[in-house]
Design a protein around this motif. Structure first.
Motif, PDB file in Angstrom:
ATOM      1  N   LYS A  65       5.795  -1.027  -4.962  1.00 34.69           N
ATOM      2  CA  LYS A  65       6.407  -2.339  -4.714  1.00 34.69           C
ATOM      3  C   LYS A  65       6.002  -3.298  -5.834  1.00 34.69           C
ATOM      4  O   LYS A  65       4.820  -3.569  -6.024  1.00 34.69           O
ATOM      5  CB  LYS A  65       5.929  -2.875  -3.361  1.00 34.69           C
ATOM      6  N   PRO A  66       6.955  -3.831  -6.598  1.00 40.62           N
ATOM      7  CA  PRO A  66       6.610  -4.725  -7.710  1.00 40.62           C
ATOM      8  C   PRO A  66       6.275  -6.127  -7.233  1.00 40.62           C
ATOM      9  O   PRO A  66       6.861  -6.624  -6.264  1.00 40.62           O
ATOM     10  CB  PRO A  66       7.882  -4.728  -8.559  1.00 40.62           C
ATOM     11  N   ALA A 107      -4.652  -6.456  -6.919  1.00 37.80           N
ATOM     12  CA  ALA A 107      -4.991  -7.778  -6.390  1.00 37.80           C
ATOM     13  C   ALA A 107      -4.437  -7.951  -4.980  1.00 37.80           C
ATOM     14  O   ALA A 107      -5.125  -8.485  -4.097  1.00 37.80           O
ATOM     15  CB  ALA A 107      -4.445  -8.864  -7.319  1.00 37.80           C
ATOM     16  N   ARG A 108      -3.199  -7.515  -4.752  1.00 36.93           N
ATOM     17  CA  ARG A 108      -2.581  -7.628  -3.426  1.00 36.93           C
ATOM     18  C   ARG A 108      -3.370  -6.839  -2.382  1.00 36.93           C
ATOM     19  O   ARG A 108      -3.494  -7.259  -1.229  1.00 36.93           O
ATOM     20  CB  ARG A 108      -1.155  -7.089  -3.475  1.00 36.93           C
ATOM     21  N   LEU A 109      -3.900  -5.695  -2.789  1.00 36.97           N
ATOM     22  CA  LEU A 109      -4.635  -4.837  -1.865  1.00 36.97           C
ATOM     23  C   LEU A 109      -6.125  -5.166  -1.838  1.00 36.97           C
ATOM     24  O   LEU A 109      -6.909  -4.450  -1.197  1.00 36.97           O
ATOM     25  CB  LEU A 109      -4.419  -3.362  -2.246  1.00 36.97           C
ATOM     26  N   GLU A 110      -6.507  -6.248  -2.564  1.00 32.29           N
ATOM     27  CA  GLU A 110      -7.890  -6.744  -2.578  1.00 32.29           C
ATOM     28  C   GLU A 110      -8.871  -5.651  -2.974  1.00 32.29           C
ATOM     29  O   GLU A 110      -9.915  -5.454  -2.332  1.00 32.29           O
ATOM     30  CB  GLU A 110      -8.257  -7.346  -1.217  1.00 32.29           C
ATOM     31  N   SER A 144       0.818  -1.223   0.000  1.00 29.40           N
ATOM     32  CA  SER A 144       0.000   0.000   0.000  1.00 29.40           C
ATOM     33  C   SER A 144       0.846   1.266   0.000  1.00 29.40           C
ATOM     34  O   SER A 144       0.340   2.355  -0.276  1.00 29.40           O
ATOM     35  CB  SER A 144      -0.907   0.003   1.226  1.00 29.40           C
ATOM     36  N   GLU A 145       2.146   1.132   0.289  1.00 30.61           N
ATOM     37  CA  GLU A 145       3.007   2.304   0.420  1.00 30.61           C
ATOM     38  C   GLU A 145       3.613   2.719  -0.920  1.00 30.61           C
ATOM     39  O   GLU A 145       4.004   1.867  -1.722  1.00 30.61           O
ATOM     40  CB  GLU A 145       4.118   2.033   1.434  1.00 30.61           C
TER      41      GLU A 145
END
Length: 410
Positions: A115-116, A177-180, A20-21
């Protein structure tokens, strides 16, 4: 905050930070840091007094090839945004990977980094390892940059810019997707369009090679004709007409598909630019919201940074839409050119059929029949490629319409 998995990775020398950063920094034209956000300061491990006024290369890691920076600074120097996977080094000696979006601004440059996590990221690390080895053997930055462009070309991209635009789209999708959270419709549409364009470029390259191979067949027909009929006979005339018509089609194809700055190049470049600017706008919007809640930092006026980011976000939206409108215009011309080649192919088919008829009239079962068989095979291949190109062009046109509608709704 970093997750437990990210914290665990710190033991291997990687500085943890959350998906998220976002990192933010702004430099002068020489790369001297003028401002940054708390994520940049915390992850880099330097105090504000050590960061502000220092060259941005303070955080450069030797595992990022010099060729990458050569491409970055080349694009920025021409006033174009650019992206890159970058491995940085913190004050502690630990490292952290980012996908950096860099933009030229009045009085310097601005970078927002995320962030990749896409599958492409793993491929890039392997590519960098190989390139670093070449650089250690003496490959200079310009040659290293050319090596990277070659990698992009081998992966099916017409340019390194298009490759990085695709990378940004992949990273934004993976981050969503990572952060839904729901995937951004415009990013998805532009990524699909970019992929279709690159496939179109590859298919047109194959089509050009097929036409180039075709040029030897009329000569074979003339050689056969010289043994079967008087000079100027029907087979000679057919072979000459075929040669003239096929050369005209080949020249037309090279003009819109083969040359540098061709129509397909222009469409691809504008779509890549639109995709990149859309991605820039997204991360800039997030960065603006983050800065609005930033804690005071010595030497940084957050209102100045927020105003700058808001202006850039608007510019990205405007310039991205303009790039897409130019792509729509070039794409329409490309579709017309492809349809024109298809019409010319019908004329070439007629000449080929005349050759087959003449072959039957002369009861040829040798060289001429074999040559006509070659023409049949080439024509079938060329027709298939033209149909693929027209199908891809239609898909690109539909995607462009979807993007413009989604952009208007947003």
């Amino acid at each position: 905050m970093a997750s437990q998995a990210e914290i665990a990775r710190s033991s291997s020398g990687e500085v943890p930070f959350a998906f998220s950063e976002l990192f933010y920094s702004r430099t002068d034209p020489r790369g001297v840091i003028l401002a940054g956000n708390d994520v940049f300061q915390r992850v880099s491990g330097y105090d504000w007094a050590e960061l502000l006024g220092a060259p941005h290369r303070l955080v450069r890691h030797p595992d990022t090839p010099r060729g990458v920076f050569h491409i970055l600074w080349g694009a920025l120097g021409k006033g174009n945004p650019m992206g890159a996977y970058v491995k940085n080094r913190a004050k502690s000696g630990q490292h952290y990977w980012v996908f950096a979006v860099m933009l030229p601004i009045a009085g310097g440059f601005l970078s927002v980094r995320l962030k990749p996590s896409s599958p492409l990221f793993g491929q890039i690390r392997e590519i960098y390892e190989e390139l670093i080895a070449h650089e250690q053997e003496g490959l200079d930055p310009e040659a290293a940059a050319q090596w990277l462009r070659g990698v992009a070309h081998k992966k099916g991209f017409s340019s390194y810019t298009s490759f990085m635009a695709y990378a940004l789209g992949q990273e934004l999708t993976a981050r969503d997707a990572r952060l839904e959270r729901p995937a951004d419709a415009r990013t998805r549409v532009l990524t699909e369009m970019n992929e279709a364009l690159e496939e179109t470029a590859r298919e047109q390259g194959r089509l050009l090679r097929s036409f180039d191979s075709l040029q030897s067949i009329p000569n074979n027909m003339r050689i056969v004709a010289s043994r079967m009929e008087p000079t100027g006979g029907p087979i000679s005339a057919i072979s000459e007409n075929y040669k003239i018509s096929s050369q005209a089609i080949s020249a037309r194809l090279h003009s819109f598909a083969g040359a540098r700055d061709s129509l397909i190049d222009r469409v691809s470049r504008e779509v890549a630019k639109a995709l990149f600017l859309l991605g820039c706008g997204r991360v800039l919007g997030e960065m603006t919201a983050s800065i609005a809640a930033a804690a005071p930092a010595p030497g940084i006026d957050w209102e100045v940074e927020r105003t700058l980011l808001l202006g850039l976000e608007r510019d990205c939206a405007r310039d991205g839409r303009e790039a897409m409108l130019r792509a729509v215009e070039h794409s329409a011309t490309l579709n017309r050119a492809s349809a024109e080649v298809r019409r010319h192919m019908l004329g070439l088919d007629t000449i080929r059929v005349l050759g087959r008829v003449e072959c039957g009239r002369m009861r040829d079962t040798g060289g001429l029949a074999a040559t006509i068989d070659q023409l049949d095979a080439f024509h079938a291949e060329i027709k298939g490629r033209l149909e693929t190109i027209m199908r891809l062009s239609e898909k690109i046109g539909l995607s462009m319409g979807s993007y413009l509608r989604a952009s208007k709704a947003a």
